[in-house]
Design a protein around this motif. Structure first.
Motif, PDB file in Angstrom:
ATOM      1  N   GLY A  69      24.483 -22.697   2.335  1.00  0.00           N
ATOM      2  CA  GLY A  69      25.300 -22.056   1.313  1.00  0.00           C
ATOM      3  C   GLY A  69      26.523 -22.879   0.957  1.00  0.00           C
ATOM      4  N   ALA A  70      27.143 -23.509   1.972  1.00  0.00           N
ATOM      5  CA  ALA A  70      28.310 -24.352   1.708  1.00  0.00           C
ATOM      6  C   ALA A  70      27.945 -25.509   0.793  1.00  0.00           C
ATOM      7  CB  ALA A  70      28.876 -24.877   3.023  1.00  0.00           C
ATOM      8  N   LEU A  71      26.792 -26.143   1.063  1.00  0.00           N
ATOM      9  CA  LEU A  71      26.349 -27.252   0.214  1.00  0.00           C
ATOM     10  C   LEU A  71      26.041 -26.769  -1.200  1.00  0.00           C
ATOM     11  CD1 LEU A  71      25.535 -30.225  -0.058  1.00  0.00           C
ATOM     12  CD2 LEU A  71      23.247 -29.599   0.742  1.00  0.00           C
ATOM     13  N   ALA A  72      25.423 -25.598  -1.321  1.00  0.00           N
ATOM     14  CA  ALA A  72      25.096 -25.066  -2.647  1.00  0.00           C
ATOM     15  C   ALA A  72      26.362 -24.731  -3.432  1.00  0.00           C
ATOM     16  CB  ALA A  72      24.213 -23.827  -2.508  1.00  0.00           C
ATOM     17  N   VAL A  73      27.349 -24.097  -2.770  1.00  0.00           N
ATOM     18  CA  VAL A  73      28.615 -23.785  -3.438  1.00  0.00           C
ATOM     19  C   VAL A  73      29.326 -25.061  -3.852  1.00  0.00           C
ATOM     20  CG1 VAL A  73      30.912 -22.793  -3.089  1.00  0.00           C
ATOM     21  CG2 VAL A  73      28.896 -21.567  -2.279  1.00  0.00           C
ATOM     22  N   PHE A  74      29.343 -26.053  -2.954  1.00  0.00           N
ATOM     23  CA  PHE A  74      30.010 -27.323  -3.246  1.00  0.00           C
ATOM     24  C   PHE A  74      29.366 -28.009  -4.452  1.00  0.00           C
ATOM     25  CE2 PHE A  74      31.009 -31.777  -2.846  1.00  0.00           C
ATOM     26  CZ  PHE A  74      32.305 -31.799  -2.338  1.00  0.00           C
ATOM     27  N   ALA A  75      28.034 -28.080  -4.459  1.00  0.00           N
ATOM     28  CA  ALA A  75      27.340 -28.763  -5.552  1.00  0.00           C
ATOM     29  C   ALA A  75      27.523 -28.025  -6.878  1.00  0.00           C
ATOM     30  CB  ALA A  75      25.853 -28.890  -5.222  1.00  0.00           C
ATOM     31  N   THR A  76      27.428 -26.689  -6.850  1.00  0.00           N
ATOM     32  CA  THR A  76      27.608 -25.908  -8.078  1.00  0.00           C
ATOM     33  C   THR A  76      29.003 -26.088  -8.644  1.00  0.00           C
ATOM     34  OG1 THR A  76      26.036 -24.250  -7.266  1.00  0.00           O
ATOM     35  CG2 THR A  76      27.493 -23.606  -9.070  1.00  0.00           C
ATOM     36  N   GLY A  77      30.007 -25.968  -7.778  1.00  0.00           N
ATOM     37  CA  GLY A  77      31.381 -26.124  -8.238  1.00  0.00           C
ATOM     38  C   GLY A  77      31.669 -27.522  -8.743  1.00  0.00           C
ATOM     39  N   ALA A  78      31.122 -28.525  -8.055  1.00  0.00           N
ATOM     40  CA  ALA A  78      31.370 -29.913  -8.466  1.00  0.00           C
ATOM     41  C   ALA A  78      30.792 -30.185  -9.855  1.00  0.00           C
ATOM     42  CB  ALA A  78      30.783 -30.880  -7.441  1.00  0.00           C
ATOM     43  N   LEU A  79      29.566 -29.733 -10.100  1.00  0.00           N
ATOM     44  CA  LEU A  79      28.948 -29.972 -11.409  1.00  0.00           C
ATOM     45  C   LEU A  79      29.670 -29.199 -12.511  1.00  0.00           C
ATOM     46  CD1 LEU A  79      25.104 -29.977 -10.653  1.00  0.00           C
ATOM     47  CD2 LEU A  79      26.589 -31.928 -11.123  1.00  0.00           C
ATOM     48  N   LEU A  80      30.000 -27.934 -12.238  1.00  0.00           N
ATOM     49  CA  LEU A  80      30.663 -27.122 -13.253  1.00  0.00           C
ATOM     50  C   LEU A  80      32.036 -27.689 -13.599  1.00  0.00           C
ATOM     51  CD1 LEU A  80      30.885 -24.620 -15.049  1.00  0.00           C
ATOM     52  CD2 LEU A  80      31.710 -23.351 -13.051  1.00  0.00           C
ATOM     53  N   LEU A  81      32.833 -28.022 -12.582  1.00  0.00           N
ATOM     54  CA  LEU A  81      34.172 -28.526 -12.843  1.00  0.00           C
ATOM     55  C   LEU A  81      34.135 -29.906 -13.488  1.00  0.00           C
ATOM     56  CD1 LEU A  81      36.045 -27.366  -9.629  1.00  0.00           C
ATOM     57  CD2 LEU A  81      36.180 -26.407 -11.915  1.00  0.00           C
ATOM     58  N   VAL A 121      36.039 -30.611 -16.882  1.00  0.00           N
ATOM     59  CA  VAL A 121      37.131 -31.588 -16.902  1.00  0.00           C
ATOM     60  C   VAL A 121      36.827 -32.760 -17.829  1.00  0.00           C
ATOM     61  CG1 VAL A 121      38.377 -33.267 -15.474  1.00  0.00           C
ATOM     62  CG2 VAL A 121      38.008 -30.957 -14.630  1.00  0.00           C
ATOM     63  N   GLN A 122      35.571 -33.223 -17.831  1.00  0.00           N
ATOM     64  CA  GLN A 122      35.230 -34.421 -18.594  1.00  0.00           C
ATOM     65  C   GLN A 122      34.688 -34.121 -19.990  1.00  0.00           C
ATOM     66  OE1 GLN A 122      35.785 -37.712 -17.442  1.00  0.00           O
ATOM     67  NE2 GLN A 122      36.980 -36.436 -16.047  1.00  0.00           N
ATOM     68  N   LEU A 149      25.015 -31.199 -17.483  1.00  0.00           N
ATOM     69  CA  LEU A 149      25.842 -30.714 -16.377  1.00  0.00           C
ATOM     70  C   LEU A 149      25.945 -29.193 -16.376  1.00  0.00           C
ATOM     71  CD1 LEU A 149      28.736 -33.352 -16.355  1.00  0.00           C
ATOM     72  CD2 LEU A 149      27.062 -32.947 -14.544  1.00  0.00           C
ATOM     73  N   PHE A 150      26.139 -28.594 -17.552  1.00  0.00           N
ATOM     74  CA  PHE A 150      26.228 -27.135 -17.608  1.00  0.00           C
ATOM     75  C   PHE A 150      24.889 -26.499 -17.219  1.00  0.00           C
ATOM     76  CE2 PHE A 150      29.964 -27.683 -20.527  1.00  0.00           C
ATOM     77  CZ  PHE A 150      30.856 -26.960 -19.751  1.00  0.00           C
ATOM     78  N   GLY A 151      23.788 -27.084 -17.686  1.00  0.00           N
ATOM     79  CA  GLY A 151      22.476 -26.548 -17.321  1.00  0.00           C
ATOM     80  C   GLY A 151      22.202 -26.668 -15.832  1.00  0.00           C
ATOM     81  N   ALA A 152      22.537 -27.826 -15.252  1.00  0.00           N
ATOM     82  CA  ALA A 152      22.324 -28.024 -13.816  1.00  0.00           C
ATOM     83  C   ALA A 152      23.202 -27.098 -12.989  1.00  0.00           C
ATOM     84  CB  ALA A 152      22.595 -29.482 -13.453  1.00  0.00           C
ATOM     85  N   SER A 153      24.456 -26.890 -13.425  1.00  0.00           N
ATOM     86  CA  SER A 153      25.339 -25.989 -12.684  1.00  0.00           C
ATOM     87  C   SER A 153      24.839 -24.548 -12.759  1.00  0.00           C
ATOM     88  CB  SER A 153      26.769 -26.090 -13.217  1.00  0.00           C
ATOM     89  OG  SER A 153      26.840 -25.713 -14.580  1.00  0.00           O
ATOM     90  N   ALA A 154      24.253 -24.150 -13.900  1.00  0.00           N
ATOM     91  CA  ALA A 154      23.699 -22.794 -14.010  1.00  0.00           C
ATOM     92  C   ALA A 154      22.513 -22.613 -13.060  1.00  0.00           C
ATOM     93  CB  ALA A 154      23.270 -22.516 -15.452  1.00  0.00           C
ATOM     94  N   GLN A 184      41.803 -21.449  -9.517  1.00  0.00           N
ATOM     95  CA  GLN A 184      41.573 -22.869  -9.805  1.00  0.00           C
ATOM     96  C   GLN A 184      40.501 -23.052 -10.881  1.00  0.00           C
ATOM     97  OE1 GLN A 184      44.177 -24.593  -8.497  1.00  0.00           O
ATOM     98  NE2 GLN A 184      43.053 -25.913  -7.121  1.00  0.00           N
ATOM     99  N   VAL A 185      39.423 -22.275 -10.774  1.00  0.00           N
ATOM    100  CA  VAL A 185      38.370 -22.369 -11.788  1.00  0.00           C
ATOM    101  C   VAL A 185      38.914 -21.940 -13.154  1.00  0.00           C
ATOM    102  CG1 VAL A 185      36.147 -21.422 -12.529  1.00  0.00           C
ATOM    103  CG2 VAL A 185      36.486 -22.084 -10.147  1.00  0.00           C
ATOM    104  N   GLY A 186      39.768 -20.912 -13.161  1.00  0.00           N
ATOM    105  CA  GLY A 186      40.383 -20.490 -14.416  1.00  0.00           C
ATOM    106  C   GLY A 186      41.197 -21.592 -15.053  1.00  0.00           C
ATOM    107  N   GLN A 187      41.922 -22.362 -14.246  1.00  0.00           N
ATOM    108  CA  GLN A 187      42.697 -23.477 -14.783  1.00  0.00           C
ATOM    109  C   GLN A 187      41.790 -24.537 -15.387  1.00  0.00           C
ATOM    110  OE1 GLN A 187      45.073 -24.598 -11.353  1.00  0.00           O
ATOM    111  NE2 GLN A 187      46.856 -23.569 -12.187  1.00  0.00           N
ATOM    112  N   SER A 188      40.667 -24.820 -14.733  1.00  0.00           N
ATOM    113  CA  SER A 188      39.744 -25.826 -15.265  1.00  0.00           C
ATOM    114  C   SER A 188      39.124 -25.360 -16.577  1.00  0.00           C
ATOM    115  CB  SER A 188      38.640 -26.114 -14.236  1.00  0.00           C
ATOM    116  OG  SER A 188      39.192 -26.621 -13.039  1.00  0.00           O
ATOM    117  N   ILE A 189      38.737 -24.092 -16.632  1.00  0.00           N
ATOM    118  CA  ILE A 189      38.185 -23.558 -17.885  1.00  0.00           C
ATOM    119  C   ILE A 189      39.247 -23.567 -18.977  1.00  0.00           C
ATOM    120  CG2 ILE A 189      37.252 -21.490 -18.980  1.00  0.00           C
ATOM    121  CD1 ILE A 189      35.954 -20.781 -16.310  1.00  0.00           C
TER     122      ILE A 189
END
Length: 512
Positions: free
Chosen positions: A191-203, A207-208, A223-228, A392-397
């Motif tokens: 779960g930690a790896l899944a959360v990390f990967a999802t957050g990394a792709l979404l952010l 950001v970019q 990136l948006f499709g992969a994060s979904a 933090q996610v709100g700031q990125s969005i």
């Protein structure tokens, strides 16, 4: 408390001290096209690790997680000072961020553990003061070190500060003993790896997008499709996990879910003053960089003061109503910004930011103190991390959304510009206005009005985010927070050798 404030200072000042040294860093290491990842990489690492550290602190205790976070942050700082090119510096900044995630979430949790409910506003206000001081001192210190010493000292000065914080944590922090679990704790690494990967792709997409590539280009859509897809996979993994990193109760409990959404909306609206106000102050008001930072910094002066006195309000009317009062005031202040005269005086936006800081201090602290007080020790780390993660996610969005709004308004205004060849995005317009001879006086005035219109639209959008925060509190938050009063909530740490009896361990619940 001194150790916690020093540890928080490491994370707080690191977000601002690097910004003023970017020209020296790029001049030494090169990599101008990717230097933005000095900030994006750090932000990504901090954000995506918050849920993991929250769960680890609930499972193994706060002290080992905080010690590991300080050590990791200091190792990252030392590596940053030794970086030989921009790629290495970005990689080491990510290492720093991995430690910074532990610092931010765990320190907030420990502060709630060590102090009873009536003292938490004072303690949280002290931590807010650290952030306020860092927002002013960071750019100044970074500019002085880069100008009169070497940019590498920006990272090296973390070492003595972190060493003192580490020593005081090891020596003075004594966590109360807890009953040992019947089974050995298990960490949900999948779960930690899944959360990390999802957050990394979404952010990364947020950001970019619109910066490194267009929003509707293949990289953004990919990136948006992969994060979904990863988000859906994360939900499946977490539902099957015995001890999930992000438990389902975080979103099933109305109090926690409403606070997460409200603070996520606050992160969204915070982009308007922190990102766009300095550009407004320099491009529209004609202020220098230092004066522009001062216009923004007044918000950090009123914020901790308001937070420190917020308990006098929520002890009378409750957490929810106090937060609604603060966000309602913030909504009106944000809507007042577009009404400022053009070009106006510097004290006009400064006064609004002073009032905004007071309003947000009245909003944020009651929600954090309130939601931490509705859970016991074993759930407080996860709860605190979820709140900070949503903010933090709100700031990125917000950075992505309001950047698109500002550039869209500029593009529309520049279609009828008096001259051709003018820049089409906010950053390029700001750089053009810094050079008096770049365009004619008439064109410069037109650009200033275009920037003014773009920032006005951003503040209207921020007011919309404030309305969303109010809506979350009105529709989801309970009228009274179900506060738990635990025996361990005391100003002094209990004897580590003591074992609580069944009657002592039973929490009392009251509504506030």
């Amino acid at each position: 408390m001194a150790a916690l404030m020093l540890g928080m200072a490491l994370a707080a000042i690191d977000g601002t001290i690097v910004s003023t040294a970017v020209p020296q860093i790029v001049g030494d290491l090169g990599g101008f096209t990717v230097f933005s990842w000095l900030f994006s990489g750090y932000l990504l690492a901090v954000t995506v690790t918050l849920p993991l550290y929250g769960k680890l602190s609930d499972t193994f205790g706060r002290k080992p997680v905080l010690i590991a976070g300080i050590i990791l942050f200091l190792v990252g700082s030392l590596l940053c000072a030794a970086a030989w090119n921009m790629a290495a510096l970005i990689a080491f900044r990510i290492v720093q961020g991995l430690g910074g995630g532990a610092l931010q979430g765990t320190i907030q949790t420990i502060a709630a553990d060590l102090y009873p409910l009536k003292e938490r506003p004072r303690i949280q206000a002290r931590l807010s003061t650290v952030w306020a001081t860092s927002s002013v001192a960071g750019p100044v210190a970074g500019g002085l070190l880069a100008g009169y010493a070497d940019w590498r000292w920006i990272f090296l000065i973390n070492l003595p500060v972190g060493a003192v914080a580490l020593w005081r944590v090891v020596r003075h922090l004594q966590e109360p003993s807890r009953p040992r679990p019947a089974t050995r704790p298990r960490v949900d690494w999948a779960g930690a790896l899944a959360v990390f990967a999802t957050g990394a792709l979404l952010l990364t997409a947020l950001v970019q997008g619109g910066v490194a590539w267009p929003w509707f280009s293949a990289p953004s859509l990919g990136l948006f499709g992969a994060s979904a897809l990863l988000a859906a996979l994360t939900v499946v993994v977490e539902r099957r996990a015995a001890e999930p990193i992000i438990p389902g109760w975080v979103w099933r409990r109305r109090t926690i879910a409403s606070v997460n959404l409200a603070l996520g909306a606050m992160g969204l609206l915070m982009v308007a003053p922190t990102v766009f106000l300095p550009t407004y102050a320099q491009s529209v008001l004609g202020l220098g960089p230092i004066a522009a930072e001062f216009v923004l910094s007044v918000m950090t002066l009123s914020w901790p003061v308001s937070a420190a006195f917020s308990d006098r309000v929520y002890n009378r009317i409750g957490f929810r109503r106090t937060a609604m009062l603060g966000m309602g005031a913030a909504l009106l202040i944000l809507l007042a910004f577009p009404l400022l005269p053009y070009p106006g005086e510097a004290w006009h936006p400064a006064l609004l930011m002073l009032l905004l800081g007071a309003a947000l201090g009245l909003f944020q602290l009651p929600l954090i103190v309130g939601v931490q007080s509705t859970v016991g020790w074993a759930e407080r780390g996860t709860t605190t991390a979820s709140v900070l993660f949503c903010r933090q996610v709100g700031q990125s969005i917000g950075a992505a959304l309001f950047g698109a709004i500002a550039n869209g308004v500029l593009a529309a205004r520049l279609l009828d510009a008096p001259v051709d060849g003018l820049p089409g995005d906010l950053d390029a317009v700001a750089r053009t206005l810094e050079d008096p001879g770049a365009v004619s006086s008439a064109a410069a005035e037109y650009l200033r009005r275009a920037v003014d219109a773009a920032v006005d639209h951003v503040y209207v959008g921020a007011a919309g985010a404030a309305a969303l925060a109010l809506l979350a509190l009105i529709t989801l938050a309970p009228r009274r927070f179900p506060v738990i009063t635990e025996p361990s909530d005391s100003p002094t740490a209990p004897d580590p050798a003591a074992t609580p009896t069944a009657s002592e361990a039973a929490p009392a619940r009251q509504d506030r």
